[in-house]
Design an enzyme around this catalytic site. Structure first.
Site, PDB file in Angstrom:
ATOM      1  N   ARG A 214      11.399  31.726 -78.288  1.00 13.12           N
ATOM      2  CA  ARG A 214      12.259  32.717 -78.925  1.00 13.12           C
ATOM      3  C   ARG A 214      12.571  33.808 -77.920  1.00 13.12           C
ATOM      4  O   ARG A 214      11.671  34.306 -77.249  1.00 13.12           O
ATOM      5  CB  ARG A 214      11.587  33.297 -80.174  1.00 13.12           C
ATOM      6  CG  ARG A 214      12.584  33.970 -81.108  1.00 13.12           C
ATOM      7  CD  ARG A 214      11.926  34.446 -82.392  1.00 13.12           C
ATOM      8  NE  ARG A 214      11.637  33.378 -83.324  1.00 13.12           N
ATOM      9  CZ  ARG A 214      11.151  33.577 -84.552  1.00 13.12           C
ATOM     10  NH1 ARG A 214      10.904  34.814 -84.961  1.00 13.12           N
ATOM     11  NH2 ARG A 214      10.920  32.563 -85.342  1.00 13.12           N
TER      12      ARG A 214
ATOM     13  N   SER B 264      14.828  33.115 -87.044  1.00 11.14           N
ATOM     14  CA  SER B 264      14.303  33.614 -88.308  1.00 11.14           C
ATOM     15  C   SER B 264      14.839  35.004 -88.629  1.00 11.14           C
ATOM     16  O   SER B 264      16.034  35.198 -88.791  1.00 11.14           O
ATOM     17  CB  SER B 264      12.772  33.585 -88.285  1.00 11.14           C
ATOM     18  OG  SER B 264      12.243  33.839 -89.574  1.00 11.14           O
TER      19      SER B 264
ATOM     20  N   ASP C 130      14.676  35.603 -96.038  1.00  8.54           N
ATOM     21  CA  ASP C 130      15.139  36.014 -94.712  1.00  8.54           C
ATOM     22  C   ASP C 130      16.210  35.040 -94.225  1.00  8.54           C
ATOM     23  O   ASP C 130      16.506  34.051 -94.908  1.00  8.54           O
ATOM     24  CB  ASP C 130      13.961  36.172 -93.744  1.00  8.54           C
ATOM     25  CG  ASP C 130      13.312  34.853 -93.358  1.00  8.54           C
ATOM     26  OD1 ASP C 130      13.518  33.848 -94.075  1.00  8.54           O
ATOM     27  OD2 ASP C 130      12.574  34.814 -92.355  1.00  8.54           O
TER      28      ASP C 130
ATOM     29  N   ASP D 168      16.612  32.523 -92.287  1.00 11.17           N
ATOM     30  CA  ASP D 168      16.402  31.070 -92.252  1.00 11.17           C
ATOM     31  C   ASP D 168      15.618  30.585 -93.467  1.00 11.17           C
ATOM     32  O   ASP D 168      15.190  29.431 -93.519  1.00 11.17           O
ATOM     33  CB  ASP D 168      15.723  30.635 -90.950  1.00 11.17           C
ATOM     34  CG  ASP D 168      14.294  31.128 -90.830  1.00 11.17           C
ATOM     35  OD1 ASP D 168      13.984  32.227 -91.349  1.00 11.17           O
ATOM     36  OD2 ASP D 168      13.461  30.422 -90.220  1.00 11.17           O
TER      37      ASP D 168
ATOM     38  N   ASP E  26      12.662  30.987 -94.744  1.00 12.03           N
ATOM     39  CA  ASP E  26      11.257  30.566 -94.788  1.00 12.03           C
ATOM     40  C   ASP E  26      10.339  31.689 -95.285  1.00 12.03           C
ATOM     41  O   ASP E  26       9.165  31.446 -95.559  1.00 12.03           O
ATOM     42  CB  ASP E  26      10.779  30.008 -93.442  1.00 12.03           C
ATOM     43  CG  ASP E  26      10.767  31.032 -92.315  1.00 12.03           C
ATOM     44  OD1 ASP E  26      11.325  32.144 -92.487  1.00 12.03           O
ATOM     45  OD2 ASP E  26      10.205  30.714 -91.242  1.00 12.03           O
TER      46      ASP E  26
ATOM     47  N   GLU F   5       0.665  33.729 -95.052  1.00 12.42           N
ATOM     48  CA  GLU F   5       0.437  34.737 -94.030  1.00 12.42           C
ATOM     49  C   GLU F   5       1.039  36.034 -94.543  1.00 12.42           C
ATOM     50  O   GLU F   5       2.052  36.022 -95.257  1.00 12.42           O
ATOM     51  CB  GLU F   5       1.038  34.337 -92.679  1.00 12.42           C
ATOM     52  CG  GLU F   5       2.521  34.073 -92.681  1.00 12.42           C
ATOM     53  CD  GLU F   5       3.026  33.587 -91.330  1.00 12.42           C
ATOM     54  OE1 GLU F   5       2.213  33.325 -90.427  1.00 12.42           O
ATOM     55  OE2 GLU F   5       4.254  33.479 -91.184  1.00 12.42           O
TER      56      GLU F   5
ATOM     57  N   SER G 140       2.849  38.289 -93.527  1.00  9.77           N
ATOM     58  CA  SER G 140       4.232  38.641 -93.205  1.00  9.77           C
ATOM     59  C   SER G 140       5.205  37.869 -94.106  1.00  9.77           C
ATOM     60  O   SER G 140       6.130  37.234 -93.635  1.00  9.77           O
ATOM     61  CB  SER G 140       4.521  38.387 -91.724  1.00  9.77           C
ATOM     62  OG  SER G 140       4.153  37.076 -91.358  1.00  9.77           O
TER      63      SER G 140
ATOM     64  N   LYS H  96       5.789  27.551 -94.090  1.00  7.46           N
ATOM     65  CA  LYS H  96       6.146  28.536 -95.103  1.00  7.46           C
ATOM     66  C   LYS H  96       7.551  28.258 -95.617  1.00  7.46           C
ATOM     67  O   LYS H  96       8.406  27.786 -94.865  1.00  7.46           O
ATOM     68  CB  LYS H  96       6.010  29.952 -94.551  1.00  7.46           C
ATOM     69  CG  LYS H  96       6.793  30.243 -93.289  1.00  7.46           C
ATOM     70  CD  LYS H  96       6.455  31.631 -92.782  1.00  7.46           C
ATOM     71  CE  LYS H  96       7.161  31.927 -91.462  1.00  7.46           C
ATOM     72  NZ  LYS H  96       6.543  31.202 -90.329  1.00  7.46           N
TER      73      LYS H  96
END
Length: 623
Positions: free
Chosen positions: A73, A175, A333, A335, A337, A435, A437, A449
């Site tokens: 990324r 993401s 979000d 994408d 996930d 998680e 986040s 996720k």
């Protein structure tokens, strides 16, 4: 963004560039110009040379990307450490070579490729174009590619990998990162993100063959003409929605649910898929936020495209919900996930749930329904819930009382995904994972996720609770009464200078003399220190961390005498130092305000004493 709009150009054009005066940099520049066929990114390098911007050139051309918690990324643009046509082709060549060596049947299994809605006009690269180039590299070597014909949620790629028996999957996405970024996320044949040793071996394989193999690697039209390319969209979407019904427990309530839901897809992929998921569960579709419903690579209506930032980025959703008299806001979000959730509280405005709070609700809901369908207590012995180690310990409290198993992993869903695969091989069932986040997985239909499934599961849970005259927030407090209040704080500081991050963590490891960690935080004694970067854990008899050592990132956890657990770690995807603190109280202990005040005091001390934001010129989170 094909040949007709000036992206691809003559490979031999402008090969010679003026010297920078640095032979090593000159070599990197010439290498870039000889390999890159994208006119726009080649022009970026040429203009940097002409302007004498040597530091910028070195930053772009003298280092390479490496796999973090979410694959490769980086910002889009010219350079070997950026996401662009050339680095995606190089990455795919390396991935192809490694898969060819690893799988004897690679030529029949093929690779799944998906993409989100990102793009950058000045670099001439969109996620769709990068996905087509990924496919072109693989097709040029006569291996089948299952390339989605349109943007899809990230979880669709690992779902397709398992459903189609592919050797691997690639998702082009960054993401919830800023609009400037993009990424290259790789999934193994088990559907989980790649982990060691595969990530290191793929990187080595990339570096062994950096020059593009042939002109075919640049031919994005190959995906239209090659018979080895298939489009899995219809099959995978149908299978996913069918399998999603395994998470639907109270369909009879859903069709008559009086609650109204608003959904924002944050200018990304989620709108169509969340609408379908709601219909699959028998709900009326959620009300979309019109300004954020359609894809927009500039994320025009939000300060940043990350719903985890809370109320400040959910304004349009909350305003629409108030106009429509909707009680629940769901935000995926870009994408799809991750999932953020807000609920209208009677007379108290909006309650935006943290990732840890949503996990408490979803964990309770998934086990509640599992137990309804499995009344034999012996069945509980094969049930697991998983969470990353920086997430709330609330699932551990559930497990302690309910008798199922709970395990922690390192941060990053790739660890959870791989552990789900291992547990399933021995006949165990993972009913929930998360998680903090805002990454949730209900059930285990995909080892990643999934914001789409989480959104509709939250909707059904809200409908069920509404029938019991309970809100989500009221049920959250019921859970805490039963299992103990878990008050947590998660935030970050931004640091754009990697040497400063190294200095900060080195100081912590030598805080009270060489090799001596801090003994106090905010006047409270630190009873245990775990340093996953070095493998040290003072709570273990052999002083070795039970979690795997992760030397590529920084992570230190402190357990304080008052029961607070605090962790400092670097982000795997952004220039951030994240901090996580949690106060776990015993069941029945309900003086929440005193718990919150103690946690706030320790959190402030953790940041000020150990990170020293002002001295180190760190940027505090803007909320």
């Amino acid at each position: 963004m094909g040949d007709d709009n000036g992206v691809n150009g003559d490979l031999n054009a402008n090969l010679r560039c003026q010297s920078t005066g640095d032979p090593q940099l000159d070599k990197a520049v010439q290498q870039w110009l000889s390999w890159d066929k994208n006119r726009r990114t080649r022009a970026q390098v040429e203009s940097l040379v002409a302007a004498g911007r040597l530091d910028d050139l070195r930053a772009r051309l003298c280092s390479r990307m490496s796999f973090g918690t979410a694959g490769l990324r980086a910002p889009m643009g010219a350079g070997f450490n950026r996401i662009n046509d050339l680095t995606v082709i190089q990455s795919t060549q390396g991935l192809f070579s490694y898969l060819s060596r690893y799988f004897a049947d690679f030529h029949s299994r093929g690779v799944v490729v998906g993409f989100d809605t990102r793009g950058q006009e000045e670099s001439g690269c969109s996620s769709q174009r990068l996905a087509k180039l990924t496919a072109a590299v693989i097709l040029s070597r006569d291996v089948p590619v299952h390339l989605f014909s349109t943007f899809v949620p990230t979880p669709y790629v690992p779902y397709a990998v398992r459903k189609l028996g592919a050797a691997a999957g690639v998702m082009i996405t960054a993401s919830h990162n800023p609009k400037e970024d993009n990424g290259y996320k790789v999934y193994w044949c088990n559907g989980a993100q790649i982990s060691s040793p595969h990530d290191k071996e793929i990187l080595r394989s990339i570096e062994e063959q950096l020059e593009p193999w042939s002109a075919s690697c640049w031919d994005e039209e190959l995906v239209e003409s090659c018979s080895l390319r298939t489009d899995p969209l219809t099959q995978i979407n149908s299978c996913y929605m069918d399998e999603l019904t395994s998470l639907c427990f109270h369909r009879d309530l859903n069709s008559s649910c009086p609650l109204k839901f608003v959904h924002s897809s944050f200018h990304g992929v989620g709108h169509v898929f969340v609408q379908q998921a709601f219909q699959t569960f028998g709900f009326a579709p959620p009300i979309p936020v019109p300004e954020q419903k359609d894809p927009d690579p500039n994320f025009s209506s939000v300060r940043c495209p990350n719903p985890e930032e809370g109320e400040s980025v959910l304004k349009l959703s909350l305003l629409l919900a108030e106009r429509e008299n909707a009680q629940i806001v769901l935000a995926t979000d870009p994408d799809a996930d991750r999932l953020a959730v807000a609920e209208m509280s009677d007379g108290c405005g909006w309650k935006v749930f943290t990732g840890n709070e949503l996990a408490a609700l979803l964990g309770w809901w998934m086990f509640f329904n599992w137990k309804e369908n499995h009344p034999d207590p012996a069945d509980t012995q094969r049930v697991y819930m998983l969470a990353t180690t920086v997430s709330s310990k609330i699932l551990q409290a559930f497990a302690r009382i309910e008798g199922f198993h709970f395990e922690e992993t390192l941060p990053g869903f790739k660890w959870i995904g791989n552990r789900i695969h291992e547990l399933s091989k021995t006949g165990n069932t993972v009913v929930f994972s998360f998680e903090e986040s805002i990454g949730f997985l209900c059930g285990s239909m995909v080892p990643e996720k999934d914001g789409v499934s989480a959104a509709v599961v939250v909707a059904e849970m809200a409908a069920y609770l509404h029938k019991q005259n309970l809100s989500l927030n009221q049920q959250l407090h019921n859970i805490y009464q039963t299992y103990g209040y878990h008050v947590s704080k998660t935030s970050y500081v931004i640091c754009n200078d990697p040497p400063t991050i190294q200095k900060i963590f080195s100081r912590i490891r030598n805080f009270d003399g060489e090799g001596s960690y801090p003994k106090m935080c905010g006047g409270v004694r630190i009873v245990h220190v775990r340093d996953v970067t070095t493998g040290y854990d003072s709570s273990q008899a052999d002083l070795r961390s039970v979690l795997p050592v992760s030397r590529s990132s920084q992570m230190i956890t402190f357990t304080l005498q008052n029961g607070v657990v605090a962790t400092l770690r670097t982000s795997g995807t952004e220039p951030k130092i994240k901090y996580y603190t949690e106060f776990c109280a015993a069941p029945g202990k309900s003086e929440v305000s005193s718990l919150e005040e103690e946690l706030r005091r320790v959190t402030v001390a953790l940041v000020d004493e150990f990170l020293e934001p002002e001295r180190n010129k760190l940027i505090r989170r803007f909320v």
